[in-house]
Motif scaffolding. Structure first.
Motif, short mmCIF file in Angstrom:
data_model
loop_
_atom_site.label_atom_id
_atom_site.label_comp_id
_atom_site.label_asym_id
_atom_site.label_seq_id
_atom_site.Cartn_x
_atom_site.Cartn_y
_atom_site.Cartn_z
N GLY A 167 0.79 -1.25 0.02
CA GLY A 167 0.09 0.01 0.01
C GLY A 167 0.91 1.25 -0.20
O GLY A 167 1.97 1.34 0.49
N MET A 168 0.41 2.38 -0.58
CA MET A 168 1.15 3.56 -0.78
C MET A 168 0.89 4.54 0.40
O MET A 168 1.35 5.47 0.51
CB MET A 168 0.83 4.21 -2.08
CG MET A 168 1.50 5.52 -2.38
SD MET A 168 1.23 6.16 -3.96
CE MET A 168 -0.53 6.63 -3.88
N VAL A 169 -0.50 4.47 0.82
CA VAL A 169 -0.98 5.54 1.74
C VAL A 169 -0.43 5.44 3.08
O VAL A 169 -0.78 4.46 3.89
CB VAL A 169 -2.51 5.42 1.88
CG1 VAL A 169 -3.16 6.49 2.92
CG2 VAL A 169 -3.39 5.60 0.41
N ARG A 170 0.55 6.50 3.58
CA ARG A 170 0.99 6.03 4.67
C ARG A 170 1.59 7.49 5.20
O ARG A 170 1.54 8.46 4.50
CB ARG A 170 2.59 5.31 4.29
CG ARG A 170 2.49 3.81 4.00
CD ARG A 170 3.47 3.38 3.56
NE ARG A 170 3.59 1.98 3.02
CZ ARG A 170 4.55 1.24 2.48
NH1 ARG A 170 5.72 1.81 2.49
NH2 ARG A 170 4.36 0.01 2.23
N VAL A 171 1.95 7.70 6.35
CA VAL A 171 2.55 8.74 6.96
C VAL A 171 4.11 8.22 7.34
O VAL A 171 4.05 7.27 8.17
CB VAL A 171 1.82 9.22 8.31
CG1 VAL A 171 2.73 10.26 9.00
CG2 VAL A 171 0.64 9.99 7.69
N TYR A 172 4.93 9.14 7.09
CA TYR A 172 6.37 9.03 7.59
C TYR A 172 7.11 10.09 8.40
O TYR A 172 6.62 11.08 8.18
CB TYR A 172 7.36 8.69 5.94
CG TYR A 172 6.91 7.71 5.18
CD1 TYR A 172 7.18 6.34 5.48
CD2 TYR A 172 6.14 8.14 4.03
CE1 TYR A 172 6.96 5.42 4.37
CE2 TYR A 172 5.87 7.21 2.99
CZ TYR A 172 6.26 5.77 3.22
OH TYR A 172 6.03 4.73 2.31
N ASP A 173 7.85 9.62 9.04
CA ASP A 173 8.79 10.45 9.72
C ASP A 173 9.79 11.23 8.60
O ASP A 173 10.36 10.35 7.94
CB ASP A 173 9.52 9.95 10.72
CG ASP A 173 10.49 10.70 11.45
OD1 ASP A 173 11.62 11.22 10.92
OD2 ASP A 173 10.19 11.26 12.70
N GLY A 174 9.60 12.34 8.27
CA GLY A 174 10.17 12.96 7.48
C GLY A 174 11.81 13.03 7.22
O GLY A 174 12.42 12.60 6.29
N GLN A 175 12.43 13.23 8.51
CA GLN A 175 13.79 13.10 8.65
C GLN A 175 14.46 11.60 8.17
O GLN A 175 15.24 11.46 7.67
CB GLN A 175 14.33 13.66 9.76
CG GLN A 175 15.89 13.76 10.03
CD GLN A 175 16.33 13.92 11.27
OE1 GLN A 175 15.63 14.68 11.97
NE2 GLN A 175 17.51 14.22 11.55
N PHE A 176 13.63 10.79 8.89
CA PHE A 176 13.94 9.34 8.67
C PHE A 176 13.58 8.95 7.27
O PHE A 176 14.67 8.31 6.51
CB PHE A 176 12.99 8.49 9.68
CG PHE A 176 12.96 6.97 9.20
CD1 PHE A 176 14.14 6.34 9.92
CD2 PHE A 176 12.20 6.28 8.40
CE1 PHE A 176 14.13 4.98 9.53
CE2 PHE A 176 12.37 4.93 8.18
CZ PHE A 176 13.38 4.24 8.63
N LEU A 177 12.78 9.26 6.51
CA LEU A 177 12.48 9.03 5.07
C LEU A 177 13.49 9.64 4.27
O LEU A 177 14.12 8.94 3.27
CB LEU A 177 11.24 9.37 4.61
CG LEU A 177 10.64 8.94 3.27
CD1 LEU A 177 10.71 7.58 3.26
CD2 LEU A 177 9.41 9.34 2.86
N ARG A 178 13.92 10.81 4.15
CA ARG A 178 14.80 11.55 3.47
C ARG A 178 16.25 11.17 3.72
O ARG A 178 17.10 11.23 2.89
CB ARG A 178 14.80 13.22 3.83
CG ARG A 178 13.48 13.74 3.13
CD ARG A 178 13.60 15.10 3.31
NE ARG A 178 13.51 15.72 4.58
CZ ARG A 178 12.41 15.91 5.30
NH1 ARG A 178 11.34 15.86 4.87
NH2 ARG A 178 12.23 16.39 6.54
#
Length: 291
Positions: A167-178
């Motif tokens: 699935g694509m619908v998610r929330v990420y911690d921005g710093q972690f993802l980048r």
């Protein structure tokens, strides 16, 4: 003491030939995010991934009167993985939300995922229609079977009890993802992110979600196209399971071939025994007769 600044939420909307819905989608997302302004600052980032219809122009027209909305453009269709990677690198959100342009997951999921991320400290929050309490509506039978099967296989490979890895619908911690070095070109990026989060023992949380393919806004006209595209993406994502358990693609086929060979050998011995008697006598009577 001084109050902490409200976290910035970057809502990413990948869009490819979405002219029928793009302005309605942006209106609904803007209204929803405006309702969260007491807790979050926000922006909406549309990635127009090489659309051949009026998606880009309509999105730009909307952004002209909505300063929180901006549009990124690919001149050609680079597919989901590259579109998302481009957007991730162009956002500075403390939280990054990814949501479908057709809003098959209603905007209310954004609030629930954001609150879950804040409450649990999760690096990834997944909207899962297959989690306990989740549901699907008007999903074609073939698509539903394919999706469930793919996610069960990936869940078995990945461990951790997740029910939706494609699935694509998610929330990420921005710093972690980048800070992750992502390489996937298409929908397998969703599986790649989960794999890399698990390697780092990052917390991943699922919330029950409602995946609704009613598409009242477009009278169902887009359902066939979306079904074909997502089915292809789901199949490609299954092959990502080798990331979690390489033996599924290397040792398991070998074991299956070994089992087939053992069965074939046993079948031959059994039939020889039926015709010639006890095969243990071959070394005595058979060879003696030949001499």
């Amino acid at each position: 003491g001084a109050t902490l600044p409200r976290p910035l939420v970057s809502v990413i909307v990948p869009a490819y030939n979405e002219a029928d819905v793009i302005q309605d989608t942006l209106t609904r997302l803007t209204e929803h995010m405006t309702g969260l302004e007491e807790r979050f600052r926000w922006e909406i980032v549309v990635v127009n991934d090489g659309s051949t219809d009026d998606t880009g122009a309509l999105a730009e027209a909307y952004a002209l009167t909505h300063p929180n909305v901006r549009i990124l453009h690919h001149r050609v269709n680079f597919h989901l993985g590259q579109a998302l990677r481009y957007a991730f690198n162009q956002t500075r959100g403390d939280y990054i939300v990814v949501i479908d342009c057709d809003l098959s997951y209603a905007p209310e999921h954004i609030t629930r995922m954001l609150f879950t991320a804040q409450d649990t400290g999760a690096r990834v929050v997944i909207a899962s229609p297959y989690a306990k309490g989740g549901k699907t509506t008007n999903i074609p039978f073939g698509r539903r079977v394919l999706s469930r099967g793919a996610n069960r296989m990936l869940s078995l490979a990945a461990g951790g009890g997740l029910t939706t890895l494609t699935g694509m619908v998610r929330v990420y911690d921005g710093q972690f993802l980048r800070s992750r070095e992502l390489r996937a070109m298409d929908a397998e990026i969703n599986t790649e992110i989960i794999y890399k989060a698990q390697v780092l023992h990052a917390r991943i949380v699922e919330i029950p979600a409602h995946l609704d393919w009613s598409f009242e806004r477009t009278a169902g006209q887009r359902r066939r196209v979306t079904n074909l595209r997502i089915s292809r993406s789901t199949v490609s994502s299954v092959f990502s399971s080798f990331l979690f358990r390489p033996f599924l693609f290397f040792m398991l086929p070998g074991l299956i071939l070994l089992a087939i060979a053992a069965y074939s050998f046993g079948w031959v011995i059994w039939h020889v025994a039926q015709v010639y008697g006890d095969p243990s006598q071959f070394g005595n009577s058979g060879l003696t007769g030949a001499i």
